[in-house]
Every structure is written in C-alpha cells, then in structure tokens.
Design a protein around this motif. Structure first.
Motif, short mmCIF file in Angstrom:
data_model
loop_
_atom_site.label_atom_id
_atom_site.label_comp_id
_atom_site.label_asym_id
_atom_site.label_seq_id
_atom_site.Cartn_x
_atom_site.Cartn_y
_atom_site.Cartn_z
N UNK A 42 0.84 -1.21 0.00
CA UNK A 42 0.00 0.00 0.00
C UNK A 42 0.87 1.26 0.00
N UNK A 43 1.95 1.21 0.80
CA UNK A 43 2.85 2.36 0.88
C UNK A 43 3.45 2.66 -0.50
N UNK A 44 3.85 1.60 -1.20
CA UNK A 44 4.42 1.77 -2.54
C UNK A 44 3.37 2.27 -3.52
N UNK A 45 2.14 1.73 -3.41
CA UNK A 45 1.05 2.14 -4.30
C UNK A 45 0.73 3.63 -4.14
N UNK A 46 0.82 4.14 -2.91
CA UNK A 46 0.55 5.56 -2.65
C UNK A 46 1.74 6.46 -2.99
N UNK A 47 2.83 5.87 -3.43
CA UNK A 47 4.02 6.67 -3.75
C UNK A 47 4.78 7.11 -2.52
N UNK A 48 4.72 6.30 -1.48
CA UNK A 48 5.33 6.67 -0.21
C UNK A 48 6.83 6.87 -0.27
N UNK A 49 7.49 6.18 -1.21
CA UNK A 49 8.94 6.30 -1.29
C UNK A 49 9.38 7.61 -1.96
N UNK A 50 8.42 8.37 -2.49
CA UNK A 50 8.77 9.64 -3.17
C UNK A 50 8.23 10.87 -2.44
N UNK A 51 7.55 10.68 -1.30
CA UNK A 51 6.90 11.82 -0.66
C UNK A 51 7.92 12.86 -0.18
N UNK A 52 9.08 12.41 0.28
CA UNK A 52 10.08 13.38 0.74
C UNK A 52 10.60 14.21 -0.42
N UNK A 53 10.87 13.57 -1.54
CA UNK A 53 11.38 14.33 -2.70
C UNK A 53 10.32 15.30 -3.21
N UNK A 54 9.03 14.90 -3.16
CA UNK A 54 7.95 15.81 -3.57
C UNK A 54 7.90 17.03 -2.66
N UNK A 55 8.02 16.80 -1.35
CA UNK A 55 7.99 17.92 -0.39
C UNK A 55 9.19 18.84 -0.59
N UNK A 56 10.35 18.25 -0.80
CA UNK A 56 11.56 19.06 -1.03
C UNK A 56 11.43 19.90 -2.30
N UNK A 57 10.85 19.31 -3.34
CA UNK A 57 10.70 20.02 -4.62
C UNK A 57 9.81 21.25 -4.45
N UNK A 58 8.68 21.09 -3.74
CA UNK A 58 7.75 22.21 -3.57
C UNK A 58 8.34 23.27 -2.65
#
Length: 636
Positions: free
Chosen positions: A125-141
């Motif tokens: 479920x974590x992988x399906x929700x993109x959990x491994x990319x949430x930090x990079x998304x937050x850093x980008x914004x």
C-alpha cells in the motif's frame, strides 16, 4: 462540485451577501476580486464552514475535499523542521511508515509469518501511494517556494511569518484537495516564487479559488473572474484582463438602460403631475402611478476606478546627482549582501529594485536611507530631501490621532481642505477623516502612511513594498500618484503590474553587486529571458564540445519510405487546413453575433457567446500551431 445558492450573510446588521449565487466546477481556476471589506475572505470562510450563512445554502459533493490557505496560519509555530511540517500533508503515508517501522522492530526479536504478511501488505500500500517519493515531492515544492536545501531541516519556529506561510502553502499543495482556497497567497512571496506558484496552479488538476490583488497573477492563472460587489457574486468567463473589458461593456449597457429608465420615469411623473387634478384623465393617471410602483429600478453604474490628481510641491529642487554609492560592502556575519559595489541615482530616475527574497533589497533601501552601517562611501546629493516608506512605519502612526491630525505630522504646510483632498484621493471620504488610526485596518493604515510620504515635500522617495495590504483600487491610486510625481524614487515591489507602470530603470542584486537595466520592467523581462536562454545555450554547447565525439552511422531512408511519408503529411496538412477554415468561419459567426446589440439584452446568452468565442479562438490557435509544425516537418 460546489454550489452556493441564495447566500445571505450579515455582519453587525450590514449585508455582506444577499441572495448571492455561484457554482464551482472541477478544474475551475477562479479569481475572487473586489474592494477591501466587500467580503472576499468572508466567502472563503463560509465555504469551509468557519461561518454559517444567515440564509441560503452552500452544498458540495461528498468527495470534495477543501484546503484553505489564510493569513491566520502566520501564527503557527513548532520545533518540527519545515520539511516535517510540509510532509504532514501525507497522513496515510506517514501512518503506514510508522506501522512499517513497528513491524520491522518486532521482527528483529520475533520473526513470524504473520508479521511477514503484514509487512508485505503495508509495504504494498505504501508503494502504491508513492510513499517512497513523498520526501522528494515535499523538497521540490519547498525549494520551488524559495527555501534552500540546507534550510529544510531547520525548525519552523526559526522562520518569520512570511516564510512560515510558505511552508503552510507547501503543505496544502502536497495535500492536493479537490478545491484549493487561497487567500492572498502572493503577499509573502518574492517574484521567482510567485512565478513558480503560477505554473503550479496552471498545472493543478483540481479547482482553485484565489483571492489576490496581484492582477498579473490573476491574469496568468485564472479562467474565471468572480467580483464581490453589491452583496452579490458576479461571474466573468475569463481572466482579469477579460473582466476589465467585459465590465466596461456591461457598465456601458447598464448606464444606457439606467438613463433610458430615468427619462421614462421623469416623463411619467410629469404626466401624473400635469393631469392628476383632471377627472377625465384620472384612469390614465392611476394606471401610470401603478406602473411606476411596479417598475424594477435599474441602478446607476458606480465607477470604482478612481481618478486622482496630486499637487506635488518641493521646497527645493535637488542637483543632478541625487545619490551615489562608492565601493560599498555590507554583510551580516558570514552572509554577504554587497561587495565593492558602485551605483548612482540621477534626478528623475524612477527605479524598481527587484529580485528574490534574501538578496538584500530592503537592506539596500536602508543603506540609501542611512540606517545601515557599511564599508565604503554613501553620498546624498545637493538639496536632496528624502522620505522613506516601509511596512514597520505603520507601527509608528499615532493610534489616538485622527486621520487629519496624523497627516499634519508630515509637516507639508497644507491647509485642512488640502489634507481632506489628499485623504479623499486615498478613499477616505466625509467623516472618515475623523476616524482614529487605531480603528483602521492594515490596508487603511498603509494608505495613511503612504499619504504622509507623498505630502512630505520630499524630492526623493524610498518605498519598500508599498502595495502590500492595498486592494486594486488603492494600487491604481498609488500608480497615478507616482506617475504625477516629478521627483526621484526607488521602489521595492513584487507586484509586476505596479512595477511595469511606475519604473523607467530596473535594479537587481547579482553576485553581490547592484546591476542596472536602463528601461522598463517589460523590456527588462524580455531582455533577461533572452539572456538566460543565451547563457543556457552556450553552456550546453560547451558541455557538448567537452564530450568525446562518437562515430555516427548515417542511415539513408529509402525513396519509397520518403514518398509515403510526404503523402501522409500532405493528407494531414489538408485535413488541418479544412479544420482551420471551419474554425475561422465559426469565429466570424460568433464575432457577428457579438457585434449585434440585440444580444446584449440577455446576459446569460452574452456570457455563452464570450465563452464560445474563447474556446474557438484557442482551438484555432492549436490548429494553426499544428499546421506550422507539419509544414516544418514536410520541409525537413
């Protein structure tokens, strides 16, 4: 998605909304505009449920999540890092990460099949929700909003209110609600961050309602403009520039209808007055009296575009050189602002100082004003009398004084009549001049402080973010004042429309030096973009030249394949040309209808015509662009 029906809301007995209606559809990008105090922020709070309507309803779809950015978030503080605060947006992902950590900890001491199965489900479920990319998304914004990489681990509490607001905006953008409500999002952003937010909202897949006084921001992000006026919500199917043109047209129609009705009323009243005593005309008189009573009165047009005239006078005229810096350096500890920089301001210069936050714009204004210690020489010219406006000066207003008394502190030697006239220019009319400073809003205090600066008889002005807290009408007044001002000024602002109207030179700080562009903001922007592309192109060419040359095998296409491709392109070009002809015919038909005055009596039909016109115009541009691309492919 969200429907407002017959909404009424009263504040202290005053109607903020009275029978207002609005429909927000998915993917709408709505700019909510209106004068200060008309109820824009109130409407957003009604939508999120902070206020309850006195009548009417606000209904939304069950899956319509709402995110609300408002000025109250400025006060939020925590010891958590700004990256951690932004990542609070990922509630489910954070919960799953916590559960995964717990299972992994348990498996260290008790490796059971049940735990392995649970871990697999959680990770899936974590992988399906993109959990491994949430930090990079937050850093980008966060970095898009102006934060440096090394700042992301710092506690939110260490940042000023404006920077904390950026973190709250980042968190909201990461949540991706179905309806995003933004109340003055550009107030605390510098120009690069504003442009980044513009691009983000344009690509945002859901609906957005934004309150802003930045007209260029509204032009760039909105496809619908809603004006709060007369306790109603009036929609315009276009951006702010479209609203200006359409409103002028509607006002013209309304003015004509109002004048015609008034002439009819006067004629009817003359008939009644003339024949009311005659028995033979009694029936006709009575009929006209009833007709007047039944008449739905058309309101006169209220022109919200203030036109002002300032009479500036200087005690003395300055010399040609108003101000200069020679080999000036300024630093705060290890943070360098300026290094061995030189600059000159001449009489008549209208300078806009632009750039990202943290570059030292406000510091430079304080250096010019003599409020900062520097290394190097600061020189004020002959007969120069300057006045400095900054946001903190609103705090120095005398709270117990009236507006009239406060303006007398500017010591311009003006009479009470002249001071009333100046206050009238800044939208303080009648008994407003006897209000005490302490009861004014932030925007009203800002107007008073600006009025004091403008009547001070200074021949050199320093203005630090003068448009903050001003509505569009007040910004328009300030623009007119500065256009009529014959002195010299330096202004710091992130409002691109304002800067484009008032500046004849652009300053920006780069490589710790003051750089000057001798032209308007629009000219500078075009030059800067061309220069940036040229630098990028040169860097790419240099990088290519440094790479080892690879042998490229030339593939010769067969003549038959070439012929087939050409035939295919010719067929596609012919189809596109037919579509362009059809779209041009549609556009001409709609333009003919728009030119027909009879279509202006039905406001709904007029809105549909305007909307159809914009759709066809966009489709025609796409078709022309596609035709051009195919022609270039054919030539190749």
């Amino acid at each position: 998605m969200l429907t407002i029906s017959n909404l009424s809301f009263y504040f202290g007995g005053r109607p903020i909304f009275d029978g207002a209606n609005l429909q927000i559809k998915p993917k709408d990008k709505i700019g909510l505009i209106g004068l200060n105090g008309m109820g824009k922020s109130t409407l957003l709070r009604l939508i999120v449920g902070e206020y309850q309507p006195d009548a009417g309803s606000i209904s939304k779809a069950g899956d319509c999540s709402i995110g609300f950015l408002n000025q109250d978030l400025l006060s939020y503080q925590t010891q958590d890092s700004i990256l951690a605060v932004a990542m609070q947006a990922f509630e489910r992902e954070n919960y799953l990460q916590t559960e995964i950590d717990k299972v992994l900890h348990e498996m260290e001491v008790d490796y059971k099949d049940e735990l392995v199965d649970k871990l697999g489900r959680l990770q899936e479920e974590f992988d399906h929700l993109g959990g491994y990319t949430i930090q990079s998304k937050a850093e980008e914004i966060l970095e898009g909003l102006g934060f440096k990489t090394e700042e992301l681990s710092k506690p939110l509490k260490e940042f000023s209110g404006g920077w904390r607001m950026r973190v709250m905006l980042a968190k909201l953008l990461l949540q991706k609600p179905a309806l995003l409500l933004l109340d003055e999002p550009t107030n605390h952003l510098d120009l690069p961050s504003i442009q980044w937010v513009e691009k983000y909202i344009l690509n945002y897949e859901n609906a957005v309602v934004v309150v802003s006084h930045d007209r260029e921001f509204l032009d760039n992000v909105c496809n619908t403009t809603v004006e709060v006026t007369g306790a109603k919500l009036v929609s315009y199917p276009g951006n702010y520039s479209f609203y200006i043109e359409e409103k002028a047209l509607r006002n013209e129609i309304q003015k004509g209808a109002y004048e015609n009705q008034q002439a009819q009323i006067r004629q009817t009243e003359r008939f009644i007055e003339r024949f009311k005593a005659k028995a033979t005309k009694a029936r006709q008189v009575q009929s006209r009296v009833k007709a007047l009573n039944r008449l739905e009165i058309i309101d006169d047009v209220i022109d919200a575009t203030a036109r002002v005239h300032f009479k500036f006078k200087f005690g003395v005229n300055p010399g040609r050189n108003v101000f200069s810096l020679e080999d000036v350096s300024k630093a705060y500890g290890e943070k360098v602002i300026l290094k061995n920089t030189t600059a000159t301001i001449e009489r008549g210069d209208k300078i806009a100082l632009i750039g990202a936050n943290g570059k030292g714009k406000s510091t430079l204004l304080r250096i010019i004003a003599g409020d900062e210690n520097i290394v190097g020489e600061r020189k004020l010219g002959h007969n120069v009398n300057f006045s400095f406006f900054a946001q903190h000066q609103m705090e120095s207003l005398h709270l117990e004084e009236t507006l009239l008394e406060e303006l007398k502190y500017a010591d311009g030697g003006k009479s009470e009549t002249e001071l009333r006239s100046v206050l009238g220019c800044f939208l303080f009319n009648g008994d407003d001049v006897f209000k005490k400073i302490k009861v004014l809003s932030g925007g009203e205090k800002s107007r008073v402080a600006l009025a004091k600066v403008l009547i001070s008889e200074a021949n050199f002005l320093l203005l630090d973010e003068p448009t903050n807290h001003l509505d569009m009408q007040s910004v328009n007044i300030l623009i007119q004042a500065l256009e009529q001002y014959e002195g010299t000024y330096v202004v710091v602002s992130h409002d691109r429309h304002f800067v484009s109207q008032v500046a004849n030179k652009i300053w920006y700080i780069e490589d710790y030096e003051i750089k000057e562009y001798p032209g308007t903001y629009d000219e500078w922007e075009e030059w800067y973009e061309e220069n940036r592309k040229s630098v990028a192109s040169n860097q790419q060419a240099a990088a290519s030249a440094s790479q080892p040359v690879k042998k490229v095998e030339t593939v010769t296409q067969k003549p038959a394949a070439n012929a087939n491709l050409i035939k295919k392109l010719e067929r596609e070009i012919s189809e596109i040309e037919a579509k362009i002809t059809d779209l041009e015919h549609q556009l001409a038909t709609i333009e003919g209808k728009l030119a027909d005055p009879s279509n202006y009596s039905d406001n709904h039909a007029l809105q549909k015509l305007n909307a159809d016109y914009e759709v066809v115009k966009v489709e025609l541009k796409k078709a022309n662009d596609l035709w051009e691309a195919k022609m270039l492919e054919m030539e190749g």
